[in-house]
Scaffold this active site. Structure first.
Site, PDB file in Angstrom:
ATOM      1  N   GLU A  49     -10.075  24.316 -50.236  1.00 57.72           N
ATOM      2  CA  GLU A  49      -8.922  25.215 -50.122  1.00 57.72           C
ATOM      3  C   GLU A  49      -9.314  26.639 -49.732  1.00 57.72           C
ATOM      4  O   GLU A  49      -8.552  27.350 -49.092  1.00 57.72           O
ATOM      5  CB  GLU A  49      -8.117  25.239 -51.425  1.00 57.72           C
ATOM      6  CG  GLU A  49      -7.343  23.958 -51.703  1.00 57.72           C
ATOM      7  CD  GLU A  49      -8.148  22.935 -52.498  1.00 57.72           C
ATOM      8  OE1 GLU A  49      -9.373  23.129 -52.664  1.00 57.72           O
ATOM      9  OE2 GLU A  49      -7.542  21.946 -52.965  1.00 57.72           O
ATOM     10  N   PHE A 111      -1.426  19.130 -66.716  1.00 56.92           N
ATOM     11  CA  PHE A 111      -2.505  18.733 -65.808  1.00 56.92           C
ATOM     12  C   PHE A 111      -2.391  19.508 -64.495  1.00 56.92           C
ATOM     13  O   PHE A 111      -1.317  19.600 -63.924  1.00 56.92           O
ATOM     14  CB  PHE A 111      -2.434  17.219 -65.547  1.00 56.92           C
ATOM     15  CG  PHE A 111      -3.492  16.753 -64.575  1.00 56.92           C
ATOM     16  CD1 PHE A 111      -4.843  16.832 -64.900  1.00 56.92           C
ATOM     17  CD2 PHE A 111      -3.144  16.280 -63.323  1.00 56.92           C
ATOM     18  CE1 PHE A 111      -5.816  16.426 -64.001  1.00 56.92           C
ATOM     19  CE2 PHE A 111      -4.115  15.866 -62.418  1.00 56.92           C
ATOM     20  CZ  PHE A 111      -5.457  15.945 -62.758  1.00 56.92           C
ATOM     21  N   GLN A 112      -3.482  20.047 -64.042  1.00 56.72           N
ATOM     22  CA  GLN A 112      -3.545  20.868 -62.825  1.00 56.72           C
ATOM     23  C   GLN A 112      -2.551  22.026 -62.838  1.00 56.72           C
ATOM     24  O   GLN A 112      -1.939  22.351 -61.828  1.00 56.72           O
ATOM     25  CB  GLN A 112      -3.371  20.001 -61.570  1.00 56.72           C
ATOM     26  CG  GLN A 112      -4.548  19.033 -61.394  1.00 56.72           C
ATOM     27  CD  GLN A 112      -4.671  18.475 -59.995  1.00 56.72           C
ATOM     28  OE1 GLN A 112      -3.689  18.234 -59.330  1.00 56.72           O
ATOM     29  NE2 GLN A 112      -5.916  18.246 -59.551  1.00 56.72           N
ATOM     30  N   LYS A 161       7.097  21.554 -58.600  1.00 54.66           N
ATOM     31  CA  LYS A 161       7.370  20.245 -58.006  1.00 54.66           C
ATOM     32  C   LYS A 161       8.835  19.816 -58.132  1.00 54.66           C
ATOM     33  O   LYS A 161       9.397  19.252 -57.201  1.00 54.66           O
ATOM     34  CB  LYS A 161       6.455  19.199 -58.657  1.00 54.66           C
ATOM     35  CG  LYS A 161       6.543  17.843 -57.989  1.00 54.66           C
ATOM     36  CD  LYS A 161       5.423  16.919 -58.394  1.00 54.66           C
ATOM     37  CE  LYS A 161       5.626  15.587 -57.668  1.00 54.66           C
ATOM     38  NZ  LYS A 161       4.436  14.752 -57.702  1.00 54.66           N
ATOM     39  N   MET A 473     -29.883  40.555 -46.491  1.00 52.40           N
ATOM     40  CA  MET A 473     -29.495  41.906 -46.893  1.00 52.40           C
ATOM     41  C   MET A 473     -29.944  42.193 -48.326  1.00 52.40           C
ATOM     42  O   MET A 473     -30.347  43.312 -48.645  1.00 52.40           O
ATOM     43  CB  MET A 473     -27.977  42.091 -46.740  1.00 52.40           C
ATOM     44  CG  MET A 473     -27.520  43.533 -46.843  1.00 52.40           C
ATOM     45  SD  MET A 473     -28.296  44.607 -45.614  1.00 52.40           S
ATOM     46  CE  MET A 473     -27.075  44.605 -44.300  1.00 52.40           C
TER      47      MET A 473
END
Lengths: 559, 163
Positions: A49, A111-112, A161, A473
């Site tokens: 993502e 959940f999630q 949802k 760097m």
């Protein structure tokens, strides 16, 4: 017409003329993906993502349009945070659509579930949790408007949802009116006049142009003004390309790894005109010795940028392009001639001649040489993205950008792993363009999984790894400021990048000697497939010039 | 310098978190805060007391204005004559037969009210500016204050004076 929430969402995207969405499905967005299955909007399935956001960001920087991504709730949403913060720091217009657990479960540690609105509050321009299906079209309209107007930035919309599954009447608002959000576009005419008076009076003026010039598409106006008044222009890292790098008035980049002439010009100027720039610490170094003899004019759309770090004498709030247009109109009418700039430009020419960006080629490949060769062999006609660190600075120093929106780099946040997915996004926008990611061997591994994406969609991105087997760097700072104690900055093991590319179905090439550089680049540019080129470069090469953090920018360590 | 900032915001969930997050994220400090609905229920009025030099205050004002949900920001410097400020305190003070009269006389001088009476305590309600609240607290302290709650400050612009 009654539609389901998921369909409404896609219709809104259509109304906003969104051509591509970068995303990754999951439980909470299954219904949206169900609707997307038969929809005309192009969806690019990334492999992480974070890459979805960087890709949308690269798409937005290259096109000037709003980039869009779609991810699921919980980990899908939290994975976007670095991408969002990257876009926020660089003022890139994005709309991030995140799934959320059903409203009845919000707050239940479902959940999630993650409070992504809370998490992203400090790194978005604005964000929304949609709690009522009737609000969805207005929220979408506002989000796109907020993302692209004023000082652009990312806007997140969290979509539970159950809301997405409800049906409602769909009509897209024609107008958007937010009583508390009215960005100033036009500059105040009196302030503009005051600025113009200073332009005429100044003997040693410098324009310091930043990413705001790119964002407001003001390059033509900037060029016209600088030419008309013979004012030399230095650009920030974010501003590269907003003024032609090959123009005689161009001083190159300023700041920590800027050119000698740019830093000297700013230090000795009597008028500094900041346009769409924000006096970042990497630009100014020690604030007290930044442009100490200069009056400061600042054009910027964001009032918070004005006098944040440096006291500004003449602020003009507004869109850079509008302000520059007004400046040109005022000058055009009056037919005023600027002061003679011969001695000032002569002084700058001396600084330029005194310190070139030359480097010594040895037996090993110099990373600067690779960048120069890419520039030469593409004739500069390509989109360049970078990762972060030495690769980014060498790309900025040795590639001449003559046009805006060809340079994709994480300037503010400095996000390693940005360049490859950003290149992917730009390639989606311009399938026929040459897109090169100038990468480091450290950074590239932060989003290497996107090789699968570029192969799947046949996006022929070229990844040039300046492979010095270390975090260059970090190693450079340790060499210069930490007594050469190279604590955990050297990689003792790397994958074989050529085989890795091949394992993903891309092309892998390698160059280990200077004479191999050109043929390998030619080969990479000729194939219509994604390519990794592993340039095994000099390990101990440092980026110069360099100003130590917090020192005056005239205090430069030169090559 | 101490400032009282009046912020008119959209009356929406999460607005307080945005404002509080702005202050904490940028290293500004909130000394006192009050929020409630305005006459128009779609808006809330916040009053924030903060402190900083001119540069910090300028940033606070600009950053507040930049938030999408912020409609209007008015900044009053301490001593600014254009506004009125009030705070409220509830003070639970211990009373004995010996000091009951003294407590009541202090209350009367400050024109405040006893709003709850018990065997051993009076609860006193006092409104006023910061100085008045501090003064009564100092006078009651020797008599035995058990508990104090103080509200955030609220402020209102005065009507423009007719010259």
């Amino acid at each position: 017409m009654k539609l389901k929430g998921s369909q409404i969402l896609l219709e809104c995207l259509k109304k906003e003329k969104v051509k591509a969405v970068f995303g990754y499905p999951g439980g909470s967005v299954l219904d949206i993906y169900h609707a997307l299955f038969e929809h005309s909007i192009k969806h690019v399935l990334v492999r992480h993502e974070q890459a979805a956001v960087h890709a949308a960001d690269g798409y937005a920087r290259a096109t000037g349009e709003v980039g869009v991504c779609l991810v699921t709730s919980g980990p899908g949403a939290t994975n976007t945070v670095t991408g969002i913060a990257t876009a926020y720091m660089d003022s890139i217009p994005l709309v991030i659509l995140t799934g959320q657990v059903p409203t009845a479960l919000i707050g239940n540690d479902a959940f999630q579930e993650a409070d992504i609105v809370g998490i992203t509050r400090p790194c978005t321009k604005h964000n929304y949790l949609v709690k009522n299906i009737a609000e969805l079209p207005r929220v979408m309209r506002e989000a796109f408007y907020i993302a692209r107007s004023g000082r652009p930035g990312p806007v997140l919309i969290d979509l539970p949802k159950d809301i997405i599954n409800q049906t409602a009447e769909f009509s897209y608002p024609e107008e958007v009116s937010i009583r508390s959000y009215r960005p100033t576009v036009k500059g105040n005419p009196r302030q503009i006049q005051r600025a113009l008076d200073e332009f005429m009076k100044a003997a040693k003026p410098v324009i310091y142009a930043g990413g705001g010039v790119v964002l407001s598409n003001a390059s033509a106006e900037l060029h016209a003004l600088a030419r008309r008044l013979s004012i030399p222009v230095t650009t920030t890292l974010m501003g590269l390309g907003c003024f032609p790098g090959t123009d005689p008035l161009c001083l190159g980049m300023l700041g920590m790894h800027g050119t000698y002439r740019a830093n000297m010009a700013v230090t000795h100027c009597d008028l500094l005109i900041a346009i769409g720039a924000r006096f970042d610490d990497r630009v100014t170094g020690d604030l007290r010795s930044f442009a100490p003899e200069a009056k400061i004019i600042h054009f910027d759309i964001d009032p918070t940028s004005i006098s944040k770090n440096i006291k500004v004498d003449i602020p003009v709030v507004g869109d850079c392009r509008e302000i520059l247009k007004d400046c040109l109109a005022a000058i055009g009418k009056k037919k005023v001639a600027p002061r003679d700039r011969k001695s000032w430009l002569g002084e700058i020419a001396k600084w330029k001649a005194g310190h070139t960006m030359a480097y010594k080629q040895g037996k090993a490949i110099k990373p600067q040489f690779v960048v120069e060769k890419i520039y030469e062999l593409t004739r500069g006609d390509c989109i360049v993205s970078t990762e972060v660190g030495q690769n980014q600075m060498w790309a900025a120093q040795y590639f001449q950008f003559d046009r805006p929106r060809r340079w994709l780099t994480s300037g503010g946040l400095g996000t390693m792993g940005y360049g490859f997915p950003a290149a992917l996004g730009a390639q989606v926008a311009f399938p026929g363009a040459t897109v090169v990611d100038i990468a480091g061997d450290g950074s590239i591994q932060m989003n290497i999984q996107e090789l699968a994406t570029v192969v799947q969609y046949n996006l022929p991105v070229k990844i040039a790894i300046l492979n010095n087997r270390c975090l260059g760097m970090v190693r450079q700072w340790q060499q210069l400021f930490y007594g050469k104690r190279y604590s955990h900055s050297t990689f003792e093991h790397h994958p074989d990048f050529v085989k890795l590319a091949e394992a993903y179905g891309a092309v892998g090439l390698r160059a280990t000697r200077p004479d191999e550089v050109e043929p390998v680049i030619r080969k990479a540019l000729a194939v219509k497939k994604p390519v990794i080129i592993d340039f095994v470069v000099e390990q101990e090469e440092c980026v110069y010039p360099m100003v130590p953090a917090g020192a005056p920018i005239s205090n430069m360590m030169l090559l | 310098m101490r400032h009282t900032i009046s912020v008119l915001v959209d009356n929406k969930p999460g607005v307080l978190a945005r404002i509080a997050g702005l202050f904490s994220g940028r290293g500004f400090n909130i000394e006192s805060l009050s929020v409630n609905e305005t006459l128009d229920p779609t808006m809330s009025q916040m009053t924030i007391v903060t402190r900083g030099d001119d540069r910090v205050l300028e940033q606070i004002n600009k950053q507040l204005n930049k938030l999408i949900d912020v409609i209007k920001v008015i900044d009053y410097e301490k001593g600014d004559e254009n506004h009125i400020e009030r705070e409220l305190a509830l003070i639970k003070v211990a009373v004995t037969d010996k000091c009951r009269a003294e407590v009541l006389s202090i209350i009367e001088i400050f024109r405040c009210k006893v709003i709850d009476v018990g065997k051993a305590h009076y609860t006193v309600e006092v409104t006023g500016d910061e100085n008045k609240l501090n003064a009564i607290i100092e006078l009651l302290r020797p008599l035995g204050i058990r508990e104090i709650v103080r509200s955030g400050r609220v402020t209102l612009q005065r009507e423009a004076r007719v010259p």
